[in-house]
Design an enzyme around this catalytic site. Structure first.
Site, PDB file in Angstrom:
ATOM      1  CE  LYS A 128     -15.548  -2.932   0.570  1.00  0.00           C
ATOM      2  NZ  LYS A 128     -14.550  -3.844  -0.027  1.00  0.00           N
ATOM      3  NE  ARG A 174      -4.158  -1.420  -1.279  1.00  0.00           N
ATOM      4  CZ  ARG A 174      -4.119  -2.594  -1.894  1.00  0.00           C
ATOM      5  NH1 ARG A 174      -3.295  -2.796  -2.893  1.00  0.00           N
ATOM      6  NH2 ARG A 174      -4.884  -3.593  -1.492  1.00  0.00           N
TER       7      ARG A 174
HETATM    8  N1  BES Z   1     -11.780  -3.047   3.682  1.00  0.00           N
HETATM    9  C1  BES Z   1     -11.520  -3.821   2.531  1.00  0.00           C
HETATM   10  C2  BES Z   1     -10.940  -5.196   2.851  1.00  0.00           C
HETATM   11  C3  BES Z   1     -11.811  -6.167   3.582  1.00  0.00           C
HETATM   12  C4  BES Z   1     -12.470  -7.167   2.907  1.00  0.00           C
HETATM   13  C5  BES Z   1     -11.888  -6.127   4.952  1.00  0.00           C
HETATM   14  C6  BES Z   1     -13.223  -8.083   3.589  1.00  0.00           C
HETATM   15  C7  BES Z   1     -12.647  -7.036   5.633  1.00  0.00           C
HETATM   16  C8  BES Z   1     -13.306  -8.026   4.954  1.00  0.00           C
HETATM   17  C9  BES Z   1     -10.508  -3.095   1.655  1.00  0.00           C
HETATM   18  O1  BES Z   1     -10.587  -1.723   1.671  1.00  0.00           O
HETATM   19  C10 BES Z   1     -10.760  -3.535   0.260  1.00  0.00           C
HETATM   20  O2  BES Z   1     -11.815  -3.261  -0.239  1.00  0.00           O
HETATM   21  N2  BES Z   1      -9.794  -4.209  -0.327  1.00  0.00           N
HETATM   22  C11 BES Z   1      -9.905  -4.686  -1.663  1.00  0.00           C
HETATM   23  C12 BES Z   1      -8.588  -4.452  -2.332  1.00  0.00           C
HETATM   24  C13 BES Z   1      -8.605  -4.682  -3.822  1.00  0.00           C
HETATM   25  C14 BES Z   1      -9.467  -3.651  -4.510  1.00  0.00           C
HETATM   26  C15 BES Z   1      -7.178  -4.635  -4.317  1.00  0.00           C
HETATM   27  C16 BES Z   1     -10.224  -6.163  -1.621  1.00  0.00           C
HETATM   28  O3  BES Z   1      -9.723  -6.884  -0.778  1.00  0.00           O
HETATM   29  O4  BES Z   1     -11.045  -6.596  -2.437  1.00  0.00           O
HETATM   30 MN    MN Z   2     -12.029  -0.999   0.306  1.00  0.00          MN
END
Ligand code: BES
Ligand code: MN
Ligand code: ZN
Length: 522
Positions: A289, A363
């Site tokens: 990230k 997931r």
């Molecule tokens: N934990 C994150 C989602 C998230 C984002 C929670 C902002 C709280 C605030 C999750 O694991 C994630 O990174 N999701 C990705 C999915 C994508 C790679 C399909 C996302 O939302 O960018």
């Molecule tokens: Mn994630």
């Protein structure tokens, strides 16, 4: 711990540091407030007249009583238009008032509730059978007064906040005391569950590791009639949980699958299974990230915390229902051993997954937990997860997205959301979405091809492959688990969302069942 008492006295007899009155948007004081105004020589009338205070929701007006009443101060808090009163507004007003009273350094505060008055306003259009005024007030106050100062070791004396020590619910009628006591006790137990979840979420990733969560679950279970089992990497391997293990493999912290079993119902009654995402820190893994606000990713176990909180509340309220809590917990890290984009894992269900993005890890851990849930032959599976950033695009921070396979379950949950103020909004899940989870070379892929969009639904579509035919609903709490600013009864930071919603749901399920068996007997 705040002491709570209930009392019946007239308003002029009652001694307290701060007497709080819920005040609707009327032009001038009426009822008990009118009497109080007379003792205070018309300050309230004056405030209304000069529009210093108009009873708008969460508006406050603090009056020094100069010895004219036994209460040192009187605090008016607005609840908005009488006709539009809801429990949510009461919770907010109570939280607002309690926090202001605390800031003003009062130690003992009193909420004055005129028997039947607010109840009537709430009932007007909804014809409810039970009134839950005291419950809403107590819940709002307890939740609003929450604080987390675990890591503040050196607080200057002047800076250290003074905490409220005692909350009294004061009624003008003796007949309502039992009801007040019962409702405030319930509210306290619910608030404890919410605050348990908030604490877990706010502890940083270096404290709240999967092992820490597991310990916290064990400790909580030991205090209640809950059994707790922790599955470690060895057991996961045996069960074939390659998906959960795949996420964990980049971290030095071993994963844990927390299994909580509360058996308040009859033996053999199908349980409700609550599954909560327990990523104790989400760096994104090799699909790292960006740095901005990454610290907030300690909240990525908010679903797990909600599941643990809900089980605690179910047990402390002794709900006559069987509930299972499952928290697949791991840390998502990039390292030499981390899972890489393109890697393929085999899940407990036997389905293979192509991991195209290591940041879609939620997931992956949920997949194996959902398979594990099947062994309970549940009557419903509800999972909660901070799963997608996309849900914030869709719904902002005001509502949790709900997606699932069982409309009846979804509708029940939406209703519970309305009652508790933890709003839900349904998003669709269609065959086209499921199709977009198919991988070229494995059974599934953990992200859809670019251009498919519908990120939140796609997360759910992936989970559906593991939820199978069991009635299942998925709650994406990525937007609601964290509060960016202070709200009346949710301080900035972890909201503890899900605990009150699930409690309401479990309570209704338990009650529904009771009524059904009563009918059957007749
Ligand atoms: N934990 C994150 C989602 C998230 C984002 C929670 C902002 C709280 C605030 C999750 O694991 C994630 O990174 N999701 C990705 C999915 C994508 C790679 C399909 C996302 O939302 O960018
Ligand atoms: Mn994630
Ligand atoms: Zn995540």
């Amino acid at each position: 711990m705040i002491k709570t008492t209930v009392k019946s006295e007239t308003i002029d007899q009652h001694k307290t540091d701060c007497l709080i009155l819920f005040t609707p948007e009327e032009k001038k004081p009426a009822g008990e407030l009118k009497k109080l105004d007379q003792s205070l020589k018309g300050v309230v009338t004056d405030a209304f007249k000069e529009k210093r205070f108009e009873g708008k929701l969460n508006q406050t007006y603090l009056i020094y009583s100069q010895g004219e009443t036994k209460a040192g101060h009187v605090l008016l808090v607005g609840i908005g238009k009488s006709k539009e009163l809801t429990e949510e507004k009461l919770r907010q007003a109570a939280g607002t008032a309690a926090k202001l009273a605390e800031k003003s350094r009062f130690k003992k505060i009193t909420f004055f509730l005129v028997e039947g008055e607010l109840e009537k306003l709430l009932d007007k259009d909804r014809k409810k059978t039970s009134n839950e005024v005291a419950r809403a007030v107590a819940e709002g106050a307890y939740l609003g007064l929450y604080y987390f100062d675990h890591y503040k070791k050196k607080m200057e004396k002047d800076e250290a906040p003074r905490r409220i020590e005692e909350i009294t619910l004061l009624s003008n009628s003796k007949a309502s005391l039992a009801k007040l006591r019962q409702q405030s006790e319930r509210a306290w137990k619910v608030a404890e569950g919410v605050c348990f979840a908030r604490d877990l979420i706010l502890h940083p990733g270096n404290t709240a590791t999967p092992t820490y969560l597991a310990q916290a679950a064990k400790k909580m279970a030991a205090k209640h009639k809950i059994t707790c089992k922790i599955l470690g990497p060895q057991e996961m391997k045996k069960l074939g949980m390659g998906s959960l293990l795949g996420v964990a493999q980049g971290s030095n912290e071993p994963p844990a699958l927390i299994v909580l079993e509360y058996k308040g119902g009859k033996k053999g009654d199908a349980p409700v299974v609550i599954v909560g995402k327990g990523i104790t820190f989400d760096t994104g893994g090799i699909s790292l990230k960006p740095p901005a606000n990454m610290d907030e990713m300690k909240k990525d176990m908010s679903g797990g915390a909600a599941a643990m909180g809900a089980l605690q509340v179910a047990a402390s309220l002794k709900l006559p229902i069987n509930v299972i809590g499952l928290v697949p917990s791991a840390e998502n890290m990039p390292s030499g051993t981390a899972i890489k984009p393109g890697d393929i894992v085999t899940s407990m269900s036997g389905k293979t997954i192509e991991v195209l993005n290591t940041d879609a890890e939620g997931r992956l851990v949920l997949a194996d937990a959902l398979s594990y849930a099947a062994r309970y032959k549940p009557k419903a599976i509800i999972d909660l997860a901070t799963l997608t950033g996309a849900v914030i695009m869709a719904l902002g921070h005001l509502a949790t997205a709900v997606v699932g396979t069982d409309e009846n379950l979804i509708n029940k949950l939406i209703k519970c959301g309305d009652l508790t103020g933890e709003k839900l909004w349904q998003l669709p899940l269609w065959e086209e979405h499921e199709k977009a989870t198919k991988s070229d070379i494995a059974d599934l892929k953990n992200i859809a091809s670019a251009g498919v969009g519908a990120g939140t639904t796609m997360g759910a579509a992936f989970l559906k492959a593991f939820a199978g035919d069991q009635p299942w609903a998925h709650l994406d709490i990525a937007g609601t688990a964290w509060c960016g600013e202070d709200k009346p009864y949710v301080p900035k930071g972890a909201s503890g969302v899900g605990v009150r919603l699930l409690t309401e749901f479990l309570e209704q399920e338990a009650m529904g069942k009771k009524q059904k068996s009563k009918k059957a007997k007749r």
